[in-house]
Design a protein around this motif. Structure first.
Motif, PDB file in Angstrom:
ATOM      1  N   LYS A   5       0.856  -1.191   0.000  1.00 40.18           N
ATOM      2  CA  LYS A   5       0.000   0.000   0.000  1.00 40.18           C
ATOM      3  C   LYS A   5       0.890   1.239   0.000  1.00 40.18           C
ATOM      4  CE  LYS A   5      -3.687   2.251   2.632  1.00 40.18           C
ATOM      5  NZ  LYS A   5      -4.639   2.389   1.541  1.00 40.18           N
ATOM      6  N   LEU A  18       6.572  10.593   8.763  1.00 36.64           N
ATOM      7  CA  LEU A  18       6.617   9.488   9.736  1.00 36.64           C
ATOM      8  C   LEU A  18       5.288   9.354  10.473  1.00 36.64           C
ATOM      9  CD1 LEU A  18       7.933   7.198  11.195  1.00 36.64           C
ATOM     10  CD2 LEU A  18       9.197   8.826  12.617  1.00 36.64           C
ATOM     11  N   MET A  19       4.676  10.484  10.824  1.00 43.21           N
ATOM     12  CA  MET A  19       3.374  10.433  11.496  1.00 43.21           C
ATOM     13  C   MET A  19       2.339   9.791  10.563  1.00 43.21           C
ATOM     14  SD  MET A  19       2.899  11.521  14.623  1.00 43.21           S
ATOM     15  CE  MET A  19       3.141  13.114  15.323  1.00 43.21           C
ATOM     16  N   GLU A  20       2.423  10.085   9.273  1.00 47.04           N
ATOM     17  CA  GLU A  20       1.517   9.462   8.301  1.00 47.04           C
ATOM     18  C   GLU A  20       1.742   7.954   8.263  1.00 47.04           C
ATOM     19  OE1 GLU A  20      -1.035  11.740   7.569  1.00 47.04           O
ATOM     20  OE2 GLU A  20      -0.959  10.744   5.623  1.00 47.04           O
ATOM     21  N   ILE A  22       2.941   6.020  10.604  1.00 48.73           N
ATOM     22  CA  ILE A  22       2.436   5.401  11.846  1.00 48.73           C
ATOM     23  C   ILE A  22       0.914   5.263  11.779  1.00 48.73           C
ATOM     24  CG2 ILE A  22       2.209   5.693  14.347  1.00 48.73           C
ATOM     25  CD1 ILE A  22       4.988   7.073  14.311  1.00 48.73           C
ATOM     26  N   THR A  23       0.236   6.292  11.252  1.00 50.37           N
ATOM     27  CA  THR A  23      -1.230   6.235  11.106  1.00 50.37           C
ATOM     28  C   THR A  23      -1.636   5.017  10.275  1.00 50.37           C
ATOM     29  OG1 THR A  23      -1.489   8.624  11.266  1.00 50.37           O
ATOM     30  CG2 THR A  23      -3.247   7.430  10.127  1.00 50.37           C
ATOM     31  N   TYR A  24      -0.989   4.853   9.122  1.00 51.90           N
ATOM     32  CA  TYR A  24      -1.367   3.746   8.234  1.00 51.90           C
ATOM     33  C   TYR A  24      -0.918   2.399   8.786  1.00 51.90           C
ATOM     34  CZ  TYR A  24      -3.192   6.867   4.671  1.00 51.90           C
ATOM     35  OH  TYR A  24      -3.969   7.779   4.004  1.00 51.90           O
ATOM     36  N   LYS A  26      -1.011   1.569  11.859  1.00 51.16           N
ATOM     37  CA  LYS A  26      -2.033   1.196  12.847  1.00 51.16           C
ATOM     38  C   LYS A  26      -3.264   0.607  12.170  1.00 51.16           C
ATOM     39  CE  LYS A  26      -0.663   4.428  16.484  1.00 51.16           C
ATOM     40  NZ  LYS A  26      -0.521   3.502  17.608  1.00 51.16           N
ATOM     41  N   GLN A  27      -3.552   1.071  10.955  1.00 61.05           N
ATOM     42  CA  GLN A  27      -4.723   0.577  10.222  1.00 61.05           C
ATOM     43  C   GLN A  27      -4.442  -0.747   9.495  1.00 61.05           C
ATOM     44  OE1 GLN A  27      -6.120   5.113   9.049  1.00 61.05           O
ATOM     45  NE2 GLN A  27      -6.157   3.564   7.454  1.00 61.05           N
ATOM     46  N   ALA A  54      10.422   0.275  16.945  1.00 59.28           N
ATOM     47  CA  ALA A  54       9.062  -0.268  17.122  1.00 59.28           C
ATOM     48  C   ALA A  54       8.992  -1.754  16.804  1.00 59.28           C
ATOM     49  CB  ALA A  54       8.089   0.508  16.239  1.00 59.28           C
ATOM     50  N   LYS A  76       4.213  -6.760  13.982  1.00 60.93           N
ATOM     51  CA  LYS A  76       3.514  -7.120  15.229  1.00 60.93           C
ATOM     52  C   LYS A  76       2.249  -6.290  15.381  1.00 60.93           C
ATOM     53  CE  LYS A  76       6.038  -3.929  18.183  1.00 60.93           C
ATOM     54  NZ  LYS A  76       6.852  -3.692  19.326  1.00 60.93           N
TER      55      LYS A  76
ATOM     56  N   VAL B 154      -1.991   8.560  17.724  1.00 58.26           N
ATOM     57  CA  VAL B 154      -1.857   8.842  16.279  1.00 58.26           C
ATOM     58  C   VAL B 154      -2.977   8.139  15.520  1.00 58.26           C
ATOM     59  CG1 VAL B 154      -0.356   8.616  14.264  1.00 58.26           C
ATOM     60  CG2 VAL B 154       0.660   8.963  16.528  1.00 58.26           C
ATOM     61  N   PRO B 155      -3.621   8.867  14.548  1.00 60.19           N
ATOM     62  CA  PRO B 155      -3.484  10.296  14.258  1.00 60.19           C
ATOM     63  C   PRO B 155      -4.286  11.110  15.254  1.00 60.19           C
ATOM     64  CG  PRO B 155      -5.147   9.367  12.820  1.00 60.19           C
ATOM     65  CD  PRO B 155      -4.611   8.229  13.654  1.00 60.19           C
ATOM     66  N   PRO B 189       5.358  10.617  19.565  1.00 62.97           N
ATOM     67  CA  PRO B 189       5.473   9.386  18.753  1.00 62.97           C
ATOM     68  C   PRO B 189       6.694   9.294  17.853  1.00 62.97           C
ATOM     69  CG  PRO B 189       3.260  10.326  18.604  1.00 62.97           C
ATOM     70  CD  PRO B 189       4.117  11.342  19.285  1.00 62.97           C
ATOM     71  N   ILE B 190       7.207  10.430  17.347  1.00 61.42           N
ATOM     72  CA  ILE B 190       8.330  10.340  16.409  1.00 61.42           C
ATOM     73  C   ILE B 190       9.618  10.820  17.096  1.00 61.42           C
ATOM     74  CG2 ILE B 190       6.768  10.610  14.448  1.00 61.42           C
ATOM     75  CD1 ILE B 190       7.970  13.420  14.067  1.00 61.42           C
ATOM     76  N   THR B 195       6.249  17.160  15.115  1.00 58.07           N
ATOM     77  CA  THR B 195       6.360  16.686  13.740  1.00 58.07           C
ATOM     78  C   THR B 195       6.857  17.772  12.796  1.00 58.07           C
ATOM     79  OG1 THR B 195       5.233  15.406  12.039  1.00 58.07           O
ATOM     80  CG2 THR B 195       3.949  17.154  13.103  1.00 58.07           C
ATOM     81  N   ASN B 219       5.118   5.601  21.279  1.00 63.79           N
ATOM     82  CA  ASN B 219       3.736   5.390  20.825  1.00 63.79           C
ATOM     83  C   ASN B 219       3.021   4.546  21.875  1.00 63.79           C
ATOM     84  OD1 ASN B 219       3.269   6.361  17.856  1.00 63.79           O
ATOM     85  ND2 ASN B 219       5.373   5.627  17.969  1.00 63.79           N
ATOM     86  N   GLU B 233       4.861   1.217  22.542  1.00 61.64           N
ATOM     87  CA  GLU B 233       5.103   0.166  21.549  1.00 61.64           C
ATOM     88  C   GLU B 233       6.604  -0.099  21.429  1.00 61.64           C
ATOM     89  OE1 GLU B 233       2.907  -1.477  19.783  1.00 61.64           O
ATOM     90  OE2 GLU B 233       1.047  -0.316  19.825  1.00 61.64           O
ATOM     91  N   GLU B 234       7.391   0.911  21.758  1.00 61.72           N
ATOM     92  CA  GLU B 234       8.838   0.821  21.585  1.00 61.72           C
ATOM     93  C   GLU B 234       9.523   0.180  22.788  1.00 61.72           C
ATOM     94  OE1 GLU B 234       6.945   3.447  21.003  1.00 61.72           O
ATOM     95  OE2 GLU B 234       7.122   3.775  18.838  1.00 61.72           O
ATOM     96  N   ARG B 250     -10.287   8.704  14.726  1.00 59.83           N
ATOM     97  CA  ARG B 250     -10.726   8.047  13.486  1.00 59.83           C
ATOM     98  C   ARG B 250     -11.755   8.960  12.825  1.00 59.83           C
ATOM     99  NH1 ARG B 250      -9.451   2.373  13.448  1.00 59.83           N
ATOM    100  NH2 ARG B 250     -10.833   1.922  11.693  1.00 59.83           N
ATOM    101  N   PRO B 291      -2.442  14.223   3.727  1.00 60.99           N
ATOM    102  CA  PRO B 291      -1.391  14.447   4.721  1.00 60.99           C
ATOM    103  C   PRO B 291      -1.333  15.914   5.130  1.00 60.99           C
ATOM    104  CG  PRO B 291      -0.403  14.292   2.555  1.00 60.99           C
ATOM    105  CD  PRO B 291      -1.889  14.081   2.360  1.00 60.99           C
TER     106      PRO B 291
END
Lengths: 76, 377
Positions: A5, A18-20, A22-24, A26-27, A54, A76, B154-155, B189-190, B195, B219, B233-234, B250, B291
């Motif tokens: 994807k 990077l934030m984008e 991480i968002t995807y 998670k999905q 991670a 994971k 996130v997000p 998170p980053i 960001t 995260n 998570e880390e 969401r 984005p």
């Protein structure tokens, strides 16, 4: 084997590549591969750093015509 | 021509009012019908929730009746959309009514989903709802010492909020005379403090000046409510006395249930602001998968493009301009200083030093917002 994807985060400053990713991530499901496209100079280092910490898998990382193409598999 | 706007938040309201004025002659002549569907009869100024969480505003100051914000030629219904049939150009609402359209505007927004992270809803405070903001303020008044930990899902809506929260916490505890007894720890998170690179560079010395501890690449994985520990998570963890979360978001359930976009985010053309594969469906604000920051500001600038293009389609048959990614965000740097970040797809923000006049401007904007959603500013 899942399809790759594309996460198109070119030319974005906020929320940023990077934030984008991480968002995807998670999905996505475990085993899915995502390909992040980024024009942010730092992505070539920032993204692998997070992927490593991670516990996901870096599949490839290359810059083509100024765009980072970074493939990551959710582990994971 | 039937134009249907779904969603009565910032983006939907500005689009509807802007179209109502641009197309007033066509609406009067019954050539155009402009309809809005919303889930609520009230409109909330969401950025005000941060002030509620610090006792600087009361909830009643955040609301106006939605109908009072709309031009009189908008056919407004408090009746949320439930089913979308894009092929047949129909939307069915909760009450069972069917609305047909020629052009659809999707501005349904986003929702917080703290329940996606185990323990977060039970263990963490948040200011992303009226109830949560009030509860957070009560706890902030009570706490006398210990660790206040901030974590970021996130997000999330309003990417600048985590930084604003830290400045506000510092000033709040200072004003109570207990700053030296409170440890504030920020988790992000980053791999940097924010960001936006320029915001991260600016925040670092500011955090050091204020004595803010920070951990990046964090995260949230789970919250152990009983033992007051938040884990990442880390693989790291933090013990806390009070946990504050920017919760993950969401898109709205109706978007997911109708299969319009993963996570409730609709795939959108970043310039045209149309849904991919559907040129008669416009998408803006939090609803898009772009984005771009999920903020009222982005929704505002997108709304101007969407309404100008729809009006042009009605009048001359074609849209006239693209969205350039513009966003303007105030950044409250405590209780008496502020700065701002303005950027678009190609130009990064050039952050200025925080100042009192910029804070006063933000205070004024908190009232000017109501002019803004009327499409006048």
């Amino acid at each position: 084997m899942s399809d790759t994807k594309i996460v198109d985060a070119r030319d974005t400053f906020c929320p940023g590549p990077l934030m984008e990713l991480i968002t995807y991530m998670k999905q996505s499901n475990v085993g899915d591969t995502l390909e992040l496209l980024s024009t942010d100079d730092g992505s070539g280092n920032d993204v692998p750093e997070w992927v490593d910490k991670a516990g996901h898998e870096l599949v490839s990382n290359e810059r083509v015509d100024g765009v980072w193409h970074i493939k990551v598999r959710k582990a994971k | 021509m039937k134009i249907l706007v779904v969603g009565g938040g910032t983006g939907g309201t500005i689009v509807a009012n802007n179209l109502a004025r641009r197309l007033s002659a066509e609406i009067r002549a019954r050539k155009v019908r402009l309809t809005m569907l919303s889930a609520s009869d009230r409109h909330m100024y969401q950025p005000g929730l941060l002030y509620v969480a610090f006792g600087q505003m009361t909830p009643d100051q955040l609301y106006r009746d939605q109908a009072s914000l709309l031009e009189s030629n908008i056919d407004f219904h408090v009746d949320p959309a439930v089913t979308f049939d894009l092929d047949k150009r129909k939307v069915v609402t909760k009450s069972g009514k069917t609305h047909e359209y020629d052009i659809l505007v999707m501005a349904t927004g986003s929702r917080i989903v703290p329940e996606q992270i185990p323990g977060l809803a039970e263990g963490a405070h948040t200011f992303y709802s009226e109830e949560g903001a009030l509860k957070m303020f009560r706890r902030l008044r009570e706490i006398e010492e210990g660790t206040v930990a901030v974590v970021v899902g996130v997000p999330h809506k309003c990417p600048i909020a985590p930084v604003e929260l830290i400045f506000s916490l510092h000033d709040y505890f200072k004003s109570r005379g207990i700053r030296d007894k409170i440890k504030i720890k920020y988790h992000y998170p980053i791999g940097r403090l924010h960001t936006i690179q320029n915001v991260a560079v600016w925040a670092k010395p500011e955090f050091e000046r204020m004595g803010i501890e920070h951990e990046t690449l964090f995260n949230v994985k789970e919250v152990d409510v009983e033992n007051k520990i938040v884990r990442s998570e880390e693989g790291t963890e933090t013990q806390y006395d009070m946990l504050i979360a920017i919760p993950p978001h969401r898109g709205m359930e109706a978007i997911e249930k109708n299969g319009l976009g993963d996570g409730g985010w609709i795939p959108t053309d970043r310039y045209k602001l149309t849904m991919n594969g559907h040129d008669n469906v416009y998408v803006l604000g939090d609803t898009t998968n772009l984005p771009v920051s999920k903020t009222g500001s982005a929704a505002h600038f997108q709304a101007e493009v969407v309404s100008e293009n729809i009006a042009s389609i009605v009048k001359i048959g074609i849209p006239v301009r693209d969205y350039d990614g513009k966003v303007y965000c105030f950044i409250e740097a405590g209780h008496d200083r502020a700065t701002y970040a303005m950027f678009d797809y190609l130009n990064p923000p050039d952050l200025k030093s925080p100042s009192k006049p910029m804070h006063w401007f933000k205070m004024a904007y908190n009232q000017m917002y109501w002019t803004s959603v009327r499409g006048l500013l």
